[in-house]
Write an enzyme that holds these catalytic residues in place. Structure first.
Site, PDB file in Angstrom:
ATOM      1  N   GLY A   1     -12.630  13.267 -34.217  1.00  0.00           N
ATOM      2  CA  GLY A   1     -13.632  14.602 -33.813  1.00  0.00           C
ATOM      3  C   GLY A   1     -12.756  15.790 -33.746  1.00  0.00           C
ATOM      4  O   GLY A   1     -12.739  16.953 -34.098  1.00  0.00           O
TER       5      GLY A   1
ATOM      6  N   LYS B   1     -10.484  24.333 -27.544  1.00  0.00           N
ATOM      7  CA  LYS B   1     -11.250  23.196 -27.641  1.00  0.00           C
ATOM      8  C   LYS B   1     -12.101  22.712 -26.525  1.00  0.00           C
ATOM      9  O   LYS B   1     -11.249  22.671 -25.465  1.00  0.00           O
ATOM     10  CB  LYS B   1     -10.677  21.984 -28.549  1.00  0.00           C
ATOM     11  CG  LYS B   1     -11.341  20.731 -28.565  1.00  0.00           C
ATOM     12  CD  LYS B   1     -10.484  19.508 -29.056  1.00  0.00           C
ATOM     13  CE  LYS B   1      -9.893  18.733 -27.835  1.00  0.00           C
ATOM     14  NZ  LYS B   1      -9.217  17.286 -28.079  1.00  0.00           N
TER      15      LYS B   1
HETATM   16  C1  R5P Z   1      -6.293  14.202 -26.493  1.00  0.00           C
HETATM   17  O1  R5P Z   1      -6.521  15.311 -25.676  1.00  0.00           O
HETATM   18  C2  R5P Z   1      -5.366  13.715 -27.717  1.00  0.00           C
HETATM   19  O2  R5P Z   1      -4.387  14.555 -27.544  1.00  0.00           O
HETATM   20  C3  R5P Z   1      -6.128  13.962 -28.918  1.00  0.00           C
HETATM   21  O3  R5P Z   1      -6.606  15.168 -29.087  1.00  0.00           O
HETATM   22  C4  R5P Z   1      -7.295  12.847 -28.778  1.00  0.00           C
HETATM   23  O4  R5P Z   1      -6.985  11.618 -28.195  1.00  0.00           O
HETATM   24  C5  R5P Z   1      -8.020  12.916 -30.238  1.00  0.00           C
HETATM   25  O5  R5P Z   1      -9.378  12.292 -30.034  1.00  0.00           O
HETATM   26  P1  R5P Z   1     -10.497  12.165 -31.120  1.00  0.00           P
HETATM   27  O6  R5P Z   1      -9.660  11.936 -32.413  1.00  0.00           O
HETATM   28  O7  R5P Z   1     -11.491  11.141 -30.801  1.00  0.00           O
HETATM   29  O8  R5P Z   1     -10.942  13.528 -30.968  1.00  0.00           O
END
Ligand code: R5P
Length: 311
Positions: free
Chosen positions: A226, A192
């Site tokens: 996301g 990702k």
């Molecule tokens: C970030 O790296 C965290 O581990 C989560 O993956 C992140 O906070 C998720 O954010 P979102 O739901 O906006 O993609």
């Protein structure tokens, strides 16, 4: 549990009551209000002199108001001669602003830690931080408990030869290995990327075998969803049979609920570290971690080890 007083910041009343029920305590009363000029104010309605005060603050928007309310409650407890002031943050606001990784940006999590300490807390109890190194922003005890084991247990009835734990990005691979070990299943990983400061997550490829498998993604938080929804899409394209996700913190902001509803995720398991309010979806299941916080408070009060409960 002599000598403890438990208080709820606004919007944390239910979670605090659940902690109190597990401990066999009453929630004590602090009146928190706002003047017409938007200034927050509070007054404890009973003495806190010589007491171990626990203030529970949850991350319900407007977040900045919640931070300010917790600070004025700490200040009032300090000035009212509380013996110790323990801040209970099931979710640590601003925990994602934890490093100076670009020019001219703040490290808000570190700044907040200094502010809480300066105002007068003796301890902070929080849960599954995005970056456990936030612990070191404090010079007082910072106990970071984890809901991971509780979330893993919810999947233990699945047939393990069909299950794979999927890391949603390179950063979560280490945690994915831990979950996979606990469930005795293999790991796959999604490559990702995130662009600059915006919330968009872009999933690209999967490393590992997910075809015809039950995929479980664990993450510390689901914010705009996301990350999870993009990951679920690519897992489905790679032939995944069923996709589950489990996150400690359901921040669920912006388009999160709509995305989850429309996604390939069958069920999303989150905890009650943040109250959902009117954010509802049949796909979302809630696992309460109030008893875990109660046990943490009980052990701290009795000077017992937290080993086995920490992140
Ligand atoms: C970030 O790296 C965290 O581990 C989560 O993956 C992140 O906070 C998720 O954010 P979102 O739901 O906006 O993609």
């Amino acid at each position: 549990m002599e000598g403890i007083k438990l208080f709820a910041c606004p919007y944390a009343e239910k979670f605090t009551q659940d902690i109190a029920n597990s401990l066999g305590l009453q929630v004590s009363k602090c009146n928190v209000m706002k003047f017409a000029n938007d200034n927050s104010f509070c007054q404890y309605e009973e003495t806190v002199r010589g007491q171990d005060v626990y203030i529970v603050c949850q991350a319900v928007p407007n977040i900045n108001d919640r931070v300010m309310e917790s600070l004025i409650m700490i200040d009032a407890a300090k000035r009212a001669s509380a013996k110790t002031i323990n801040l209970v943050l099931p979710y640590f606001n601003y925990s994602r602003t934890d490093k100076k990784d670009q020019p001219r940006v703040p490290v808000t999590a570190s700044m907040l830690a200094r502010v809480y300490e300066t105002v007068g807390i003796d301890r902070v109890i929080t849960c599954d931080l995005h970056n456990p190194a936030i612990n070191a922003f404090f010079t007082i005890p910072c106990d970071i408990v984890s809901a991971h084991q509780q979330l893993e247990n919810c999947f233990k009835t699945l047939k393990s030869d069909k299950v794979v734990v999927v890391a949603t990005d390179a950063g979560s691979t280490k945690a994915a290995y831990k979950h996979a070990k606990a469930l005795n299943v293999p790991v796959a990983m999604i490559d990702k990327r995130r662009e600059a400061n915006d919330d968009r997550a872009i999933a690209s490829t999967v490393v590992g075998d997910v075809k015809d498998r039950i995929c479980i993604m664990f993450d510390d938080e689901v914010s705009t969803a996301g990350t999870l929804c993009e990951a679920a899409k690519i897992l489905k394209e790679q032939g995944a049979k069923t996709i589950f996700a489990a996150c400690t913190h359901g921040v669920l902001c912006g388009p999160a609920i709509e995305r989850i509803e429309q996604s390939e995720i069958k069920k999303l398991l989150i905890t009650d570290s943040i109250p959902l309010g009117d954010k509802k979806s049949d796909k979302i299941l809630i696992e309460s971690i109030a008893p875990m916080f109660a046990e943490t408070i009980r052990r701290i009060h009795n000077n017992q080890s937290l080993a086995g409960m920490l992140q």
